[in-house]
Design an enzyme around this catalytic site. Sequence first.
Site, PDB file in Angstrom:
ATOM      1  N   GLU A   1      33.253  53.059  41.022  1.00 10.31           N
ATOM      2  CA  GLU A   1      34.765  53.428  41.894  1.00 10.31           C
ATOM      3  C   GLU A   1      34.669  54.710  41.143  1.00 10.31           C
ATOM      4  O   GLU A   1      34.852  54.966  39.735  1.00 10.31           O
ATOM      5  CB  GLU A   1      35.524  52.462  41.489  1.00 10.31           C
ATOM      6  CG  GLU A   1      35.397  51.166  42.085  1.00 10.31           C
ATOM      7  CD  GLU A   1      36.228  49.930  41.487  1.00 10.31           C
ATOM      8  OE1 GLU A   1      36.526  49.373  41.886  1.00 10.31           O
ATOM      9  OE2 GLU A   1      37.184  50.127  40.295  1.00 10.31           O
TER      10      GLU A   1
ATOM     11  N   HIS B   1      41.237  50.684  44.738  1.00  8.41           N
ATOM     12  CA  HIS B   1      40.947  49.462  43.211  1.00  8.41           C
ATOM     13  C   HIS B   1      42.659  49.574  42.736  1.00  8.41           C
ATOM     14  O   HIS B   1      42.639  50.006  42.151  1.00  8.41           O
ATOM     15  CB  HIS B   1      40.427  49.448  42.088  1.00  8.41           C
ATOM     16  CG  HIS B   1      40.258  48.510  41.626  1.00  8.41           C
ATOM     17  ND1 HIS B   1      39.046  48.114  40.866  1.00  8.41           N
ATOM     18  CD2 HIS B   1      41.161  47.631  41.442  1.00  8.41           C
ATOM     19  CE1 HIS B   1      39.376  47.008  40.150  1.00  8.41           C
ATOM     20  NE2 HIS B   1      40.716  46.599  40.409  1.00  8.41           N
TER      21      HIS B   1
ATOM     22  N   ARG C   1      36.982  41.993  42.339  1.00  6.04           N
ATOM     23  CA  ARG C   1      35.297  43.187  41.848  1.00  6.04           C
ATOM     24  C   ARG C   1      34.505  43.785  42.481  1.00  6.04           C
ATOM     25  O   ARG C   1      33.500  42.818  43.672  1.00  6.04           O
ATOM     26  CB  ARG C   1      34.703  42.395  40.448  1.00  6.04           C
ATOM     27  CG  ARG C   1      36.005  42.268  39.210  1.00  6.04           C
ATOM     28  CD  ARG C   1      35.988  43.891  39.281  1.00  6.04           C
ATOM     29  NE  ARG C   1      37.465  43.860  37.622  1.00  6.04           N
ATOM     30  CZ  ARG C   1      38.816  43.632  37.624  1.00  6.04           C
ATOM     31  NH1 ARG C   1      38.855  43.323  39.127  1.00  6.04           N
ATOM     32  NH2 ARG C   1      39.249  43.860  36.891  1.00  6.04           N
TER      33      ARG C   1
END
Length: 270
Positions: free
Chosen positions: A218, A237, A189
């Site tokens: 993000e 991601h 993370r």
Amino acid sequence: MWYHKPVVNEELLQSLPNLRIVASSGVGIDHLDLKLLASYGVKLSNTPFVVSTDTADLGMALMLASSRRLVEGYEMAISPNTEYFPVDWLGDEVSGATLGIVGMGVIGYKVAERAKAFEMKILYHNRSQRKKEDESAVGAVYCKKIDDLLQQSDFVLLAVNLTPQTHKLIGKRELELMKPTATLINISRGLVVDQDALVEALQKKIIKAAALDVTYPEPLPRDHPLLKLKNVIITPHIGSATKKTRRIMMEEMTESIEAALAGLPVPHEV
């Protein structure tokens, strides 16, 4: 829930009095208030195991891409201004290098299995030491103190869950402990790393490079300094983003929802 949406807050829970379960994709549950859900009698499920193989693969891909400067090489190869390839354009070896894995859970262990095939020396830091047979299978050495791992590793790979204890686990002090030739790889993370400290470390060459599948926020603002650095690779991601895995994730979420609605044990309940 996909990509932490919709936001599960008190307003949503009050508006859905018949809600029985929240099925969240992926393994991380740091975006959810477990006490709040429990206070409304709402169950929670995730998809913890299916994501591990693809995420470990991506961790290795980021390590290889960063060490061999694949993004820079691609840009050079396709640039209309390229007339020749310089002979002094060099990357770093992965085979035989030292990999430090922070977080030796399912994903971290799968990374170690892959790194063994590259004849890497593997160090790991975890809340608890794994069984001797697990260590022997991949040739991993336990570092009780994270500082020891940081000081010795050529590549530091983060594979921890985001908790209050791991929030900004890697900050200015930790980055300064790393080798100036080391690369930081984050597949966990974004908030596990102090991003401002990372920018400074990369700009001042305190560490050599970073390869990140996760950031905060993000996506990053388009003017963020991380996006301007040549020694950084960022992916959007995509640790679990393969067709097969995403399909299985959806199937597992559906199974959990059906079980909760039928009053049966939830197979992937948190």
